[in-house]
Design a protein around this motif. Structure first.
Motif, mmCIF file in Angstrom:
data_model
loop_
_atom_site.group_PDB
_atom_site.id
_atom_site.type_symbol
_atom_site.label_atom_id
_atom_site.label_comp_id
_atom_site.label_asym_id
_atom_site.label_seq_id
_atom_site.Cartn_x
_atom_site.Cartn_y
_atom_site.Cartn_z
ATOM 1 N N UNK A 105 0.832 -1.197 0.000
ATOM 2 C CA UNK A 105 0.000 0.000 0.000
ATOM 3 C C UNK A 105 0.865 1.244 0.000
ATOM 4 N N UNK A 106 0.212 2.381 -0.067
ATOM 5 C CA UNK A 106 0.932 3.653 -0.030
ATOM 6 C C UNK A 106 0.118 4.677 0.751
ATOM 7 N N UNK A 107 0.828 5.587 1.355
ATOM 8 C CA UNK A 107 0.204 6.687 2.075
ATOM 9 C C UNK A 107 0.673 7.971 1.393
ATOM 10 N N UNK A 108 -0.290 8.766 0.938
ATOM 11 C CA UNK A 108 0.020 9.999 0.217
ATOM 12 C C UNK A 108 -0.363 11.183 1.097
ATOM 13 N N UNK A 109 0.597 12.042 1.378
ATOM 14 C CA UNK A 109 0.346 13.260 2.135
ATOM 15 C C UNK A 109 0.596 14.442 1.214
ATOM 16 N N UNK A 110 -0.441 15.224 1.000
ATOM 17 C CA UNK A 110 -0.350 16.389 0.121
ATOM 18 C C UNK A 110 -0.442 17.633 0.996
ATOM 19 N N UNK A 111 0.632 18.395 1.045
ATOM 20 C CA UNK A 111 0.637 19.650 1.788
ATOM 21 C C UNK A 111 0.347 20.765 0.789
ATOM 22 N N UNK A 112 -0.610 21.603 1.117
ATOM 23 C CA UNK A 112 -1.035 22.639 0.175
ATOM 24 C C UNK A 112 -1.360 23.931 0.904
ATOM 25 N N UNK A 117 -7.111 32.500 1.323
ATOM 26 C CA UNK A 117 -7.329 32.690 2.764
ATOM 27 C C UNK A 117 -6.031 32.572 3.561
ATOM 28 N N UNK A 118 -4.928 32.307 2.871
ATOM 29 C CA UNK A 118 -3.620 32.247 3.526
ATOM 30 C C UNK A 118 -3.476 31.104 4.514
ATOM 31 N N UNK A 119 -4.078 29.971 4.220
ATOM 32 C CA UNK A 119 -4.026 28.830 5.131
ATOM 33 C C UNK A 119 -3.243 27.679 4.508
ATOM 34 N N UNK A 120 -2.509 26.978 5.350
ATOM 35 C CA UNK A 120 -1.772 25.791 4.923
ATOM 36 C C UNK A 120 -2.384 24.590 5.623
ATOM 37 N N UNK A 121 -2.576 23.509 4.861
ATOM 38 C CA UNK A 121 -3.194 22.297 5.406
ATOM 39 C C UNK A 121 -2.591 21.092 4.693
ATOM 40 N N UNK A 122 -2.978 19.915 5.135
ATOM 41 C CA UNK A 122 -2.492 18.677 4.514
ATOM 42 C C UNK A 122 -3.657 17.720 4.329
ATOM 43 N N UNK A 123 -3.589 16.957 3.260
ATOM 44 C CA UNK A 123 -4.593 15.948 2.951
ATOM 45 C C UNK A 123 -3.892 14.605 2.947
ATOM 46 N N UNK A 124 -4.449 13.629 3.661
ATOM 47 C CA UNK A 124 -3.869 12.299 3.751
ATOM 48 C C UNK A 124 -4.769 11.304 3.020
ATOM 49 N N UNK A 125 -4.184 10.576 2.066
ATOM 50 C CA UNK A 125 -4.909 9.557 1.308
ATOM 51 C C UNK A 125 -4.167 8.241 1.495
ATOM 52 N N UNK A 126 -4.894 7.198 1.859
ATOM 53 C CA UNK A 126 -4.303 5.864 2.025
ATOM 54 C C UNK A 126 -4.761 4.972 0.896
ATOM 55 N N UNK A 127 -3.823 4.268 0.271
ATOM 56 C CA UNK A 127 -4.146 3.311 -0.776
ATOM 57 C C UNK A 127 -3.844 1.915 -0.289
#
Length: 127
Positions: A105-112, A117-127
């Motif tokens: 499997x893989x774990x994808x972390x996308x930091x954007x 709005x000047x905000x930084x966040x991350x999205x985590x997707x697990x395959x």
């Protein structure tokens, strides 16, 4: 309670009558970003090239070449459909890395960053 949009998947709000809502713009962007990554091209009516189609990579080799292809697809889709978002980093890690597991499997972390709005966040997707 007022909100910007319904939180998906739809579920009842335990505190207020009705469905749970996205309260902030960051919640809305994160939900839309997740839909962009999970949607398979051709799945959305009238916008046939919308979506990264991350599930299409489930049976591809779990190697750097596939990781580069996934990253490229994410960058191009965000540029086209979410121009107010800048992807800062995409980190793809084999799920069993460092544990002796085969790592199928893989774990994808996308930091954007959401520029408007000047905000930084991350999205985590697990395959």
């Amino acid at each position: 309670m007022s909100g910007i949009s319904p939180s998906l998947p739809l579920r009842l709000d335990p505190q207020y009558p009705g469905f749970a809502l996205n309260i902030t713009m960051l919640d809305v962007v994160k939900q839309n970003f997740k839909h962009l990554v999970l949607t398979v091209p051709g799945e959305r009516i009238m916008i046939t090239d919308f979506g990264v189609g991350i599930r299409n990579f489930l049976f591809e080799p779990n190697n750097p070449a596939t990781h580069a292809l996934i990253s490229s697809r994410i960058y191009s889709q965000v540029k086209k459909y979410m121009p107010f978002v800048v992807v800062r980093n995409i980190d793809i890690v084999n799920s069993g890395e460092g544990t002796g597991d085969l790592g199928h499997g893989a774990q994808i972390t996308i930091t954007y960053e959401v520029i408007t709005i000047g905000a930084i966040d991350a999205l985590l997707i697990e395959l």
